[in-house]
Design an enzyme around this catalytic site. Structure first.
Site, PDB file in Angstrom:
ATOM      1  N   CYS A   8       0.867  -1.329  -0.093  1.00  0.00           N
ATOM      2  CA  CYS A   8      -0.027  -0.047   0.201  1.00  0.00           C
ATOM      3  C   CYS A   8       0.855   1.273   0.111  1.00  0.00           C
ATOM      4  CB  CYS A   8      -1.062  -0.017   1.144  1.00  0.00           C
ATOM      5  SG  CYS A   8      -0.236   0.047   2.856  1.00  0.00           S
ATOM      6  N   ASN A  11       2.269   1.292   4.578  1.00  0.00           N
ATOM      7  CA  ASN A  11       2.602   0.003   4.938  1.00  0.00           C
ATOM      8  C   ASN A  11       2.398   0.265   6.500  1.00  0.00           C
ATOM      9  OD1 ASN A  11       5.682  -1.945   5.550  1.00  0.00           O
ATOM     10  ND2 ASN A  11       3.463  -2.863   5.146  1.00  0.00           N
ATOM     11  N   CYS A  13      -1.421   0.409   7.339  1.00  0.00           N
ATOM     12  CA  CYS A  13      -2.650   0.280   7.785  1.00  0.00           C
ATOM     13  C   CYS A  13      -3.062  -0.749   6.865  1.00  0.00           C
ATOM     14  CB  CYS A  13      -3.645   1.506   7.109  1.00  0.00           C
ATOM     15  SG  CYS A  13      -3.199   3.038   8.186  1.00  0.00           S
ATOM     16  N   ARG A  14      -3.189  -0.803   5.427  1.00  0.00           N
ATOM     17  CA  ARG A  14      -3.873  -1.796   4.551  1.00  0.00           C
ATOM     18  C   ARG A  14      -3.078  -2.773   4.373  1.00  0.00           C
ATOM     19  NH1 ARG A  14      -5.126   2.291  -0.240  1.00  0.00           N
ATOM     20  NH2 ARG A  14      -3.239   3.248   0.784  1.00  0.00           N
ATOM     21  N   SER A  15      -1.900  -2.665   3.872  1.00  0.00           N
ATOM     22  CA  SER A  15      -0.839  -3.950   3.606  1.00  0.00           C
ATOM     23  C   SER A  15      -0.565  -4.909   4.729  1.00  0.00           C
ATOM     24  CB  SER A  15       0.331  -3.407   2.736  1.00  0.00           C
ATOM     25  OG  SER A  15       0.901  -2.737   3.655  1.00  0.00           O
ATOM     26  N   ASP A 123      -7.942   3.664   1.400  1.00  0.00           N
ATOM     27  CA  ASP A 123      -7.286   4.170   2.211  1.00  0.00           C
ATOM     28  C   ASP A 123      -7.947   4.632   3.444  1.00  0.00           C
ATOM     29  OD1 ASP A 123      -5.398   5.442   3.965  1.00  0.00           O
ATOM     30  OD2 ASP A 123      -4.608   6.615   2.313  1.00  0.00           O
TER      31      ASP A 123
HETATM   32  P1  4NP Z   1      -1.645   2.717   4.143  1.00  0.00           P
HETATM   33  O1  4NP Z   1      -2.558   4.229   4.754  1.00  0.00           O
HETATM   34  O2  4NP Z   1      -1.135   3.173   2.827  1.00  0.00           O
HETATM   35  O3  4NP Z   1      -2.860   1.835   3.935  1.00  0.00           O
HETATM   36  O4  4NP Z   1      -0.854   2.304   4.944  1.00  0.00           O
HETATM   37  C1  4NP Z   1      -1.673   5.242   5.027  1.00  0.00           C
HETATM   38  C2  4NP Z   1      -0.662   5.618   5.776  1.00  0.00           C
HETATM   39  C3  4NP Z   1      -0.148   6.880   5.938  1.00  0.00           C
HETATM   40  C4  4NP Z   1      -0.382   7.742   5.015  1.00  0.00           C
HETATM   41  C5  4NP Z   1      -1.115   7.379   3.822  1.00  0.00           C
HETATM   42  C6  4NP Z   1      -1.959   6.148   3.757  1.00  0.00           C
HETATM   43  N1  4NP Z   1       0.135   9.155   4.853  1.00  0.00           N
HETATM   44  O5  4NP Z   1       0.163   9.994   4.013  1.00  0.00           O
HETATM   45  O6  4NP Z   1       1.004   9.230   5.732  1.00  0.00           O
END
Ligand code: 4NP
Length: 154
Positions: A8, A11, A13-15, A123
């Protein structure tokens, strides 16, 4: 042994949740797999998953507190058989990052779910806690479909 990397943006939340859901499913089916996750971005490198992601995983019986965020590397495209993106933007970034000798097959997680081809796992970072429950449902659906495909030899 099949090696699978979930990717994602951050790294955190989703992945990590996709990794956890897939590990649970792979164990259930007895698949011989190596599983990891990474982000296309570098903002959260070295950090544990978001506390809301840890909480939803724990509610579903999986501890992800030991995971630490890392960024995708060129070596990942040689080491993993499947690199599975959580949304189209990350998939596009992976296509751009893939080295000429990269052997990994790239896909979107929900491509593996019949009738959900091309759909993103949204997200949840700026959402409410409920967004993380929805993320868990989506990654579980994708993980089950992908695990079933691998179990069938795809
Ligand atoms: P992820 O979520 O891609 O599912 O881990 C996010 C975590 C942090 C950010 C964006 C998405 N960020 O912009 O910091």
């Amino acid at each position: 042994m099949t090696a699978i990397l979930f990717v994602c943006l951050g790294n955190i939340c989703r992945s990590p949740l996709a990794e956890a859901a897939f590990r649970k499913e792979a164990e259930r089916l007895g698949l011989d797999v190596e599983i990891d996750s990474a982000g296309t971005g570098d903002w959260h490198v070295g950090r544990a998953p978001d506390s809301r992601a840890q909480a939803v995983a724990a509610r579903n019986g999986v501890d992800i507190s030991h995971l630490r965020a890392r960024q995708v590397t060129e070596e990942d495209f040689r080491r993993f058989d499947h690199v599975v993106a959580l949304d189209a933007k990350n998939l596009a970034n992976l296509r751009a990052l893939r080295p000429a000798d990269g052997t990994a097959r790239l896909s979107l997680l929900l491509d593996h779910v019949p009738d959900r081809n091309g759909e993103a796992v949204a997200d949840p970072y700026h959402g409410e806690d409920a967004a993380f429950d929805m993320t868990w449902r989506h990654v579980t659906e994708g993980a089950r479909a992908l695990a079933r495909r691998l179990a069938e030899g795809a």
